[in-house]
Every structure is written in C-alpha cells, then in structure tokens.
Design a protein around this motif. Structure first.
Motif, PDB file in Angstrom:
ATOM      1  N   ALA A  83       0.844  -1.189   0.000  1.00 40.14           N
ATOM      2  CA  ALA A  83       0.000   0.000   0.000  1.00 40.14           C
ATOM      3  C   ALA A  83       0.886   1.247   0.000  1.00 40.14           C
ATOM      4  O   ALA A  83       1.905   1.292   0.679  1.00 40.14           O
ATOM      5  N   THR A  84       0.522   2.213  -0.809  1.00 42.52           N
ATOM      6  CA  THR A  84       1.240   3.487  -0.850  1.00 42.52           C
ATOM      7  C   THR A  84       0.239   4.599  -0.547  1.00 42.52           C
ATOM      8  O   THR A  84      -0.961   4.361  -0.467  1.00 42.52           O
ATOM      9  N   THR A  85       0.735   5.812  -0.424  1.00 43.08           N
ATOM     10  CA  THR A  85      -0.157   6.929  -0.113  1.00 43.08           C
ATOM     11  C   THR A  85      -1.139   7.199  -1.252  1.00 43.08           C
ATOM     12  O   THR A  85      -2.210   7.741  -1.019  1.00 43.08           O
ATOM     13  N   SER A  86      -0.795   6.805  -2.471  1.00 48.58           N
ATOM     14  CA  SER A  86      -1.686   7.088  -3.597  1.00 48.58           C
ATOM     15  C   SER A  86      -2.185   5.817  -4.283  1.00 48.58           C
ATOM     16  O   SER A  86      -2.606   5.860  -5.424  1.00 48.58           O
ATOM     17  N   GLY A  87      -2.114   4.662  -3.617  1.00 46.26           N
ATOM     18  CA  GLY A  87      -2.592   3.424  -4.225  1.00 46.26           C
ATOM     19  C   GLY A  87      -1.818   2.226  -3.723  1.00 46.26           C
ATOM     20  O   GLY A  87      -1.714   1.998  -2.522  1.00 46.26           O
ATOM     21  N   SER A  88      -1.253   1.448  -4.648  1.00 47.37           N
ATOM     22  CA  SER A  88      -0.478   0.263  -4.275  1.00 47.37           C
ATOM     23  C   SER A  88       0.654   0.050  -5.268  1.00 47.37           C
ATOM     24  O   SER A  88       0.693   0.675  -6.336  1.00 47.37           O
ATOM     25  N   ALA A  89       1.574  -0.854  -4.919  1.00 50.36           N
ATOM     26  CA  ALA A  89       2.761  -1.039  -5.761  1.00 50.36           C
ATOM     27  C   ALA A  89       3.171  -2.507  -5.811  1.00 50.36           C
ATOM     28  O   ALA A  89       2.839  -3.303  -4.936  1.00 50.36           O
ATOM     29  N   TRP A  90       3.901  -2.839  -6.847  1.00 49.93           N
ATOM     30  CA  TRP A  90       4.503  -4.157  -7.049  1.00 49.93           C
ATOM     31  C   TRP A  90       5.997  -3.925  -7.249  1.00 49.93           C
ATOM     32  O   TRP A  90       6.392  -2.927  -7.853  1.00 49.93           O
ATOM     33  N   GLU A  91       6.831  -4.829  -6.728  1.00 48.16           N
ATOM     34  CA  GLU A  91       8.289  -4.701  -6.871  1.00 48.16           C
ATOM     35  C   GLU A  91       8.901  -6.026  -7.297  1.00 48.16           C
ATOM     36  O   GLU A  91       8.376  -7.088  -6.960  1.00 48.16           O
ATOM     37  N   HIS A  92      10.030  -5.921  -7.990  1.00 48.88           N
ATOM     38  CA  HIS A  92      10.796  -7.102  -8.402  1.00 48.88           C
ATOM     39  C   HIS A  92      12.272  -6.721  -8.410  1.00 48.88           C
ATOM     40  O   HIS A  92      12.636  -5.641  -8.858  1.00 48.88           O
ATOM     41  N   GLU A  93      13.111  -7.624  -7.923  1.00 43.40           N
ATOM     42  CA  GLU A  93      14.562  -7.400  -7.880  1.00 43.40           C
ATOM     43  C   GLU A  93      15.237  -8.174  -9.014  1.00 43.40           C
ATOM     44  O   GLU A  93      14.826  -9.288  -9.344  1.00 43.40           O
ATOM     45  N   ALA A  94      16.292  -7.589  -9.571  1.00 40.38           N
ATOM     46  CA  ALA A  94      17.078  -8.240 -10.621  1.00 40.38           C
ATOM     47  C   ALA A  94      18.517  -7.740 -10.536  1.00 40.38           C
ATOM     48  O   ALA A  94      18.813  -6.758  -9.859  1.00 40.38           O
ATOM     49  N   ILE A  95      19.396  -8.429 -11.248  1.00 39.22           N
ATOM     50  CA  ILE A  95      20.797  -8.028 -11.370  1.00 39.22           C
ATOM     51  C   ILE A  95      21.019  -7.575 -12.810  1.00 39.22           C
ATOM     52  O   ILE A  95      20.666  -8.301 -13.749  1.00 39.22           O
ATOM     53  N   VAL A  96      21.582  -6.379 -12.984  1.00 38.32           N
ATOM     54  CA  VAL A  96      21.866  -5.848 -14.317  1.00 38.32           C
ATOM     55  C   VAL A  96      23.302  -5.341 -14.327  1.00 38.32           C
ATOM     56  O   VAL A  96      23.701  -4.575 -13.449  1.00 38.32           O
ATOM     57  N   LEU A  97      24.076  -5.788 -15.313  1.00 42.06           N
ATOM     58  CA  LEU A  97      25.459  -5.328 -15.436  1.00 42.06           C
ATOM     59  C   LEU A  97      25.488  -3.839 -15.724  1.00 42.06           C
ATOM     60  O   LEU A  97      24.568  -3.288 -16.346  1.00 42.06           O
ATOM     61  N   ALA A  98      26.548  -3.174 -15.293  1.00 36.28           N
ATOM     62  CA  ALA A  98      26.742  -1.752 -15.569  1.00 36.28           C
ATOM     63  C   ALA A  98      26.743  -1.533 -17.077  1.00 36.28           C
ATOM     64  O   ALA A  98      27.302  -2.340 -17.831  1.00 36.28           O
ATOM     65  N   GLU A  99      26.087  -0.469 -17.496  1.00 35.70           N
ATOM     66  CA  GLU A  99      25.988  -0.064 -18.893  1.00 35.70           C
ATOM     67  C   GLU A  99      25.189  -1.050 -19.750  1.00 35.70           C
ATOM     68  O   GLU A  99      25.363  -1.101 -20.957  1.00 35.70           O
ATOM     69  N   GLN A 100      24.302  -1.804 -19.103  1.00 37.45           N
ATOM     70  CA  GLN A 100      23.394  -2.698 -19.822  1.00 37.45           C
ATOM     71  C   GLN A 100      21.965  -2.224 -19.588  1.00 37.45           C
ATOM     72  O   GLN A 100      21.681  -1.470 -18.667  1.00 37.45           O
ATOM     73  N   ARG A 101      21.048  -2.710 -20.417  1.00 41.42           N
ATOM     74  CA  ARG A 101      19.673  -2.237 -20.342  1.00 41.42           C
ATOM     75  C   ARG A 101      18.908  -2.862 -19.169  1.00 41.42           C
ATOM     76  O   ARG A 101      18.959  -4.060 -18.935  1.00 41.42           O
ATOM     77  N   ALA A 102      18.172  -2.013 -18.479  1.00 41.33           N
ATOM     78  CA  ALA A 102      17.221  -2.425 -17.445  1.00 41.33           C
ATOM     79  C   ALA A 102      15.857  -1.961 -17.932  1.00 41.33           C
ATOM     80  O   ALA A 102      15.713  -0.821 -18.382  1.00 41.33           O
ATOM     81  N   SER A 103      14.851  -2.846 -17.862  1.00 42.20           N
ATOM     82  CA  SER A 103      13.527  -2.424 -18.309  1.00 42.20           C
ATOM     83  C   SER A 103      12.431  -3.192 -17.581  1.00 42.20           C
ATOM     84  O   SER A 103      12.634  -4.321 -17.140  1.00 42.20           O
ATOM     85  N   VAL A 104      11.288  -2.527 -17.470  1.00 43.05           N
ATOM     86  CA  VAL A 104      10.093  -3.118 -16.873  1.00 43.05           C
ATOM     87  C   VAL A 104       8.895  -2.628 -17.672  1.00 43.05           C
ATOM     88  O   VAL A 104       8.877  -1.490 -18.164  1.00 43.05           O
ATOM     89  N   ARG A 105       7.918  -3.519 -17.829  1.00 43.52           N
ATOM     90  CA  ARG A 105       6.684  -3.186 -18.543  1.00 43.52           C
ATOM     91  C   ARG A 105       5.533  -3.860 -17.815  1.00 43.52           C
ATOM     92  O   ARG A 105       5.658  -4.996 -17.359  1.00 43.52           O
ATOM     93  N   ALA A 106       4.398  -3.159 -17.708  1.00 42.72           N
ATOM     94  CA  ALA A 106       3.203  -3.739 -17.074  1.00 42.72           C
ATOM     95  C   ALA A 106       1.972  -2.979 -17.541  1.00 42.72           C
ATOM     96  O   ALA A 106       2.044  -1.806 -17.887  1.00 42.72           O
ATOM     97  N   THR A 107       0.854  -3.684 -17.532  1.00 43.14           N
ATOM     98  CA  THR A 107      -0.426  -3.073 -17.887  1.00 43.14           C
ATOM     99  C   THR A 107      -1.312  -3.065 -16.641  1.00 43.14           C
ATOM    100  O   THR A 107      -1.560  -4.125 -16.059  1.00 43.14           O
ATOM    101  N   PRO A 108      -1.799  -1.881 -16.233  1.00 41.26           N
ATOM    102  CA  PRO A 108      -2.658  -1.800 -15.042  1.00 41.26           C
ATOM    103  C   PRO A 108      -4.092  -2.217 -15.380  1.00 41.26           C
ATOM    104  O   PRO A 108      -4.442  -2.374 -16.548  1.00 41.26           O
TER     105      PRO A 108
END
Length: 147
Positions: A83-108
C-alpha cells in the motif's frame, strides 16, 4: 587436382576459425556476467488502486542472480501488494550489469493509472514513466557505469 584438395581444406579452416571465435565470444560474455560490475536493480510499478490490483503482461529485463545471462522475463499477471499513499505497488529485484539495459513493462487494470520506476540499490531512481489510464507503462534505461 591440387585445387580440389585445397578448397575443402580452406573451408574446413574457415569453419574452425569461425567456431573458435564464437566460443571465445561466448566465454568472454560468461566471464563478464560472473565478474563484471553489476547493479542490484529494483523494478517498481505503482497503480492508483488498492493492494491486490492485478497488473498484466508484466516483463522485466535482467538476471535473476549473479552469473545468470540477462534476459527478458515474462512474469504474466502480478498483484500489487504494498500500500502506498496514492494506491499500491509491485516490486521485483534483478541483477543488471553496468551499462546494460534495465527495463520493466506492465499493464494496469482498466481505468487505473500506472507509474514505473527503476531504482539502483533500492534507492537511486534512474527511470520513471507514467502511462494513461489502462495503458501499458514501460521504463527502459541503460544502467550507468560504476564510479
């Protein structure tokens, strides 16, 4: 006659050389995954709905643990839990090498607005995006080099 013998030898030599280069490149990539500078990346998606809101078509890019090859992980449907002050949240942890792409996509859920964030070491924000209500949200950025 001599030409008939030399041609197969040349082709064989070229194939061996190409195979050796491919193995070398693969080996270097594996070593980099094991020893390269890497960030602990936190992907967050916040929605303006209650905890338990369903995100669909969730995808993250990175490695699940140190040494794994980075890839796009299709996580499918995920529920927000925090729960957050303006709704709710989802989290996920990953390992990404320096200078490599990090990305997340989701549909509410339909009618909900989503905001994604990418954090380094759980603190430093390096990307944020907000999508229109009910539309997919995507954050994508190359992680910085280590200082």
């Amino acid at each position: 006659m001599t030409e008939r013998i030399h041609r197969p030898v040349r082709l064989l030599a070229a194939a061996v050389l190409a195979g050796g280069l491919a193995l070398t490149a693969t080996g270097c990539s594996f070593i980099l995954q094991q020893t390269g500078d890497a960030w602990a990346v936190t992907y967050q998606v916040q929605v303006d709905g209650p905890a338990g809101s369903e995100l669909t078509d969730v995808r993250v890019e990175g490695a699940e643990k140190r040494g794994d090859a980075p890839e796009v992980h299709r996580l499918g449907a995920q529920e927000t839990s925090t729960a957050t002050t303006s709704g709710s949240a989802w989290e996920h942890e990953a390992i990404v090498l320096a200078e490599q792409r990090a990305s997340v996509r989701a549909t509410p859920p339909r009618g909900a607005t989503a905001t994604c964030r990418i954090l380094l070491d759980g603190k430093r924000e390096i990307a944020t995006e907000t999508a229109a209500a009910g539309q997919p949200v995507t954050c994508s950025v190359d992680t910085p080099a280590f200082d």
